[in-house]
Design a protein around this motif. Structure first.
Motif, PDB file in Angstrom:
ATOM      1  N   PHE A  38       6.076 -11.144 -86.330  1.00  0.00           N
ATOM      2  CA  PHE A  38       6.511 -12.098 -87.231  1.00  0.00           C
ATOM      3  C   PHE A  38       7.339 -11.910 -88.375  1.00  0.00           C
ATOM      4  N   ARG A  39       7.632 -10.546 -88.246  1.00  0.00           N
ATOM      5  CA  ARG A  39       8.559  -9.792 -89.565  1.00  0.00           C
ATOM      6  C   ARG A  39       9.853 -10.615 -89.643  1.00  0.00           C
ATOM      7  N   ALA A  40      10.352 -10.652 -88.580  1.00  0.00           N
ATOM      8  CA  ALA A  40      11.949 -11.369 -88.485  1.00  0.00           C
ATOM      9  C   ALA A  40      12.100 -12.644 -87.709  1.00  0.00           C
ATOM     10  N   GLU A 267      10.935   0.767 -88.425  1.00  0.00           N
ATOM     11  CA  GLU A 267      12.259   0.282 -88.379  1.00  0.00           C
ATOM     12  C   GLU A 267      12.380  -0.317 -86.970  1.00  0.00           C
ATOM     13  N   PRO A 268      12.987  -1.480 -86.770  1.00  0.00           N
ATOM     14  CA  PRO A 268      12.944  -2.120 -85.403  1.00  0.00           C
ATOM     15  C   PRO A 268      13.529  -1.339 -84.172  1.00  0.00           C
ATOM     16  N   GLY A 287       8.187  -4.481 -84.944  1.00  0.00           N
ATOM     17  CA  GLY A 287       7.754  -5.720 -84.469  1.00  0.00           C
ATOM     18  C   GLY A 287       7.440  -5.730 -82.899  1.00  0.00           C
ATOM     19  N   GLU A 288       7.525  -4.533 -82.257  1.00  0.00           N
ATOM     20  CA  GLU A 288       7.288  -4.459 -81.028  1.00  0.00           C
ATOM     21  C   GLU A 288       5.855  -3.569 -80.784  1.00  0.00           C
ATOM     22  N   TRP A 289       5.292  -3.068 -79.873  1.00  0.00           N
ATOM     23  CA  TRP A 289       4.130  -2.351 -79.520  1.00  0.00           C
ATOM     24  C   TRP A 289       4.335  -0.775 -79.001  1.00  0.00           C
ATOM     25  N   GLU A 290       3.296  -0.045 -79.337  1.00  0.00           N
ATOM     26  CA  GLU A 290       3.228   1.233 -79.046  1.00  0.00           C
ATOM     27  C   GLU A 290       1.892   1.586 -78.491  1.00  0.00           C
TER      28      GLU A 290
END
Length: 310
Positions: A38-40, A267-268, A287-290
């Motif tokens: 939800f950062r962006a 960084e996105p 904002g994704e996943w790793e």
């Protein structure tokens, strides 16, 4: 999706099993980190998709940061709605609060009610010693200590000879407020986090654990040069991360294993990478996943899978 292969260094002397033989190292496993979705955006479908895709990697557990955007309401209804989404994860899910979940909240009169909302987040998301998810894991919470009963969001668990832990360190300069007399929340949490870090490093050292992974919302910059200041042109006193950064560095220098700091400030569009300072590494997730693999007992250290692939 980028998968980071985390390879813990082998101990100098092999451990002995109960019958006197050489104990086998723990089996490899993997875990997944969901950055702050939800950062962006306030679109919760991104959170749903991240959870669905993260579970496809079949991780031992998932760590997620943040439940809402800064612009969204700090309402009980929204908190409950997001808990239902997180709790639907097939795999165990550990939630780390983000600064946007509570630090900027205001009441109907426009006054800050950050502390009240943080306490509500604790009630909704950390009612017991279990993770979220359909399958759950048992956690040890700092709130089990009567002196720090409020800090249920700080938790630790073990997997394969590695210690994992969450710390409430938000990305808004650790919620340090420059106005005089308004830093009671920051100061109390600083004391709690100091005690928590001392306990974690002491445990990892005494148990000869190969690694310690710390999850935070904010990037404390412990992996960069000593002269770094988060707030350029300001004194260290105004840097809300200065105290915890100093403590983590001091403990890491005395710890024989690897310390990995994982935050949600990646960084996105940047390629994920682990940045090292001695035995102290940092991985920023956007904002994704790793997905991170852990191979205990190997001779290699931490490495990114894509970077090492031919």
């Amino acid at each position: 999706m980028v998968a980071a292969a985390i390879l813990a260094s082998a101990p100098a002397t092999a451990a002995l099993s109960a019958d006197g033989g050489v104990a086998q190292p723990a089996r490899p496993f993997q875990f997944t980190v969901i950055g702050h979705p939800f950062r962006a955006t306030s679109d919760e479908n991104l959170l749903r998709r991240s959870i669905t895709e993260a579970n496809q990697d079949k991780p031992a557990f998932i760590v997620a940061t943040g439940i809402k955007a800064q612009t969204e309401a700090c309402s009980d209804r929204l908190y409950a709605q997001r808990r239902d989404i997180l709790d639907g994860s097939p795999r165990p899910l550990v939630l780390l609060p983000a600064g946007s979940d509570w630090a900027g909240c205001r009441n109907s009169a426009g006054r800050s009610n950050a502390i009240e909302r943080l306490n509500r987040v604790r009630e909704v998301f950390y009612p017991d010693n279990q993770s979220l998810g359909v399958r759950r894991i048992t956690l040890t919470r700092l709130s089990a200590n009567v002196k720090f009963r409020s800090y249920a969001e700080n938790a630790y668990w073990e997997q394969g000879g590695v210690l994992f832990a969450t710390l409430n360190i938000p990305d808004n300069n650790n919620h340090y407020l420059p106005e005089a007399g308004r830093n009671s929340e920051y100061e109390d949490r600083l004391v709690a986090n100091r005690a928590w870090l001392h306990r974690l490093f002491l445990m990892a050292q005494r148990r000869n654990m190969e690694g310690l992974v710390l999850f935070t919302d904010g990037d404390i910059k412990a992996h960069v040069d000593e002269g770094f200041s988060l707030l350029s042109g300001f004194s260290a006193k105004q840097d809300g991360y200065a105290a915890v950064r100093k403590q983590v560095r001091a403990f890491a220098e005395k710890y024989q294993g690897k310390v990995l700091l994982v935050d949600s400030q990646g960084e996105p569009k940047a390629t994920p990478a682990i940045t090292w300072r001695g035995n102290l590494g940092r991985l920023g997730v956007g904002g994704e996943w790793e997905t991170v693999r852990v191979q205990p007992g190997t001779a290699s250290l931490f490495s990114l899978k894509d970077a090492d692939s031919p």
